[in-house]
Design an enzyme around this catalytic site. Sequence first.
Site, short mmCIF file in Angstrom:
data_model
loop_
_atom_site.label_atom_id
_atom_site.label_comp_id
_atom_site.label_asym_id
_atom_site.label_seq_id
_atom_site.Cartn_x
_atom_site.Cartn_y
_atom_site.Cartn_z
N LYS A 1 0.82 -1.21 0.00
CA LYS A 1 0.00 0.00 0.00
C LYS A 1 0.85 1.26 0.00
O LYS A 1 1.87 1.33 0.68
CB LYS A 1 -0.88 0.03 1.25
CG LYS A 1 -1.98 -1.03 1.29
CD LYS A 1 -2.84 -0.84 2.54
CE LYS A 1 -3.74 -2.01 2.83
NZ LYS A 1 -4.81 -2.22 1.87
N GLY B 1 -10.46 -3.31 8.81
CA GLY B 1 -10.04 -3.54 10.19
C GLY B 1 -11.16 -3.69 11.19
O GLY B 1 -10.92 -3.69 12.39
N ARG C 1 -23.08 -3.37 -3.45
CA ARG C 1 -24.46 -3.21 -3.95
C ARG C 1 -24.64 -1.88 -4.66
O ARG C 1 -25.32 -1.78 -5.67
CB ARG C 1 -25.47 -3.31 -2.79
CG ARG C 1 -25.77 -4.74 -2.37
CD ARG C 1 -27.04 -4.78 -1.54
NE ARG C 1 -27.35 -6.08 -1.03
CZ ARG C 1 -28.04 -7.02 -1.72
NH1 ARG C 1 -28.45 -6.76 -2.94
NH2 ARG C 1 -28.30 -8.19 -1.16
N GLY D 1 -8.06 -9.07 5.40
CA GLY D 1 -6.95 -8.53 6.16
C GLY D 1 -6.97 -9.02 7.58
O GLY D 1 -6.67 -10.18 7.87
N SER D 2 -7.42 -8.14 8.46
CA SER D 2 -7.42 -8.42 9.88
C SER D 2 -8.19 -9.70 10.21
O SER D 2 -7.89 -10.37 11.19
CB SER D 2 -8.05 -7.23 10.60
OG SER D 2 -7.64 -6.02 9.98
#
Lengths: 309, 219
Positions: A88, A160, A172, A242-243
Amino acid sequence: MTDHKNNGSGGHGLRLKVGLAEMLKGGVIMDVTDAQQAEIAERAGAVAVMALERVPAQIRAEGGVARMASIKKIKEIMSASSIPVMAKCRIGHFVEAQVLQELGIDFIDESEVLTPADELHHVDKHAFKTPFVCGARDLGEALRRIAEGAAMIRTKGEAGTGDVVHAVKHLRQIVKDMRQLTVMGEEELYAAAKEHRAPYELIRMVAKSGKLPVPNFSAGGIATPADAALVRQLGAEAVFVGSGIFMSDSTTFAPPKEAEIRARAIVRATTFFDDPKVLAEASEECTGAMKGLAISAMDPSSMMQTRGW
Amino acid sequence: MTRSSHAASPVVGVLALQGDYAPHAQALEEIGVRTKMVRTKEELAQVDALVLPGGESTTFLKLLDREGLFVPLQSFVQTRPTFGTCAGCILLAKKVLNPEQQSLGVLNATVERNAYGRQNDSEILTEETSLPGGPLEMVFIRAPRIADVGDGVEVLARRSGAPILVREQNVLAATFHPELSEDRRIHRYFLQMVEELPDASHTSHYKKTAVAQPVRTNL
């Protein structure tokens, strides 16, 4: 500034960038913070890893300025992985992007998870040979990033948190915005371009094809096999987790064995996203999901998704 | 359309665990082939030929193993027309390097993963092949390199000396991505291989007359 003459977008550049995104489809891209996690991710069947200093849950809990990961960390993860490695950079921080390109990172995520470096401009992604992925909450935002050269779009969701609600909301929204364009008359598309604050040519392209001109992935709060299958069924072509894999709560890492089991189950659910029998098995395999943070109880000013424009 | 779509025409499966299976299915449909996505052994049993697409070979291997698909696939590729591109080519090889990993072992070749570098070294080239119709556009993405080929492998194209498109009996493999170009010559070539089947029905198997029997790798 990066030299435009040596960029990757002239000629074949964009096709090669989107080509790599095509190869990642149907897969899971996992956030990792060291070589051990990178190995766990690859063993579990990840299609790529995102090299980070801290996962979003930690960034959220610890605060401070979140920047590009340390070079040592990125190199450690690159040498531990045979699959593509992403990293990132801060929104608008084209020098961090130049550094990541120099390191040979396979995909750069210009990410709202890090503290933005520019309040007006995103990185001119055409100026790079390395492909970029960017977050979006609606079609207009997705198309603005594509106009700047992004080769992949992902929903922002709320990173996160382990709460999938905004990944669903953004996915959506993008799908709905695209569907509406497909039934519009030619003359309505000009107004739609204005409304979405996106280039007319891209609006017209979406109106014709009914989909984004680059792969459309999902990220932001995906924590369980069922979450991954949910965003896949809603139209996401791959998922970022991720987390949700490596954390027990926002400050504690899950035991490596448990993380690996979760990672494997999420990979399986992403492939068999439309097969409830396999999803039931994958959900059963998966123990101890991340505790998470309900977005509805959060202070809106602490949200990462509103970064970027 | 080059084929009629009556029930007897062969069905070409596309392994759809992960990767760019959709562009392969689209390429095949463009030349009139019936396709089917394959994610389970039941689905594998319903196809006459198979495409192993681009993607991540490590991801393919994990999923094949977990779904109990590795062994049925290994026996399928021994006899049925099979076409692998990039990760698919890695999967078919007898030996894989960088790092060493498990493979189906049906193509008598050594394949080195990511041998040309990372994404920044990906490129689109136009090279001669032994197929008629002139030079062919080739999309290389984090491409593997066929380091060497053994007996019975026919090299159909090279890049700086290294084979990039090869055939061994019922197996066709490319280190690049013909599914990401508009030229359909390689998919047509594969279709020809499929049509060489003595019988398109699933009960009669393609006869393998190779001098060197392919070596199976152990699980």
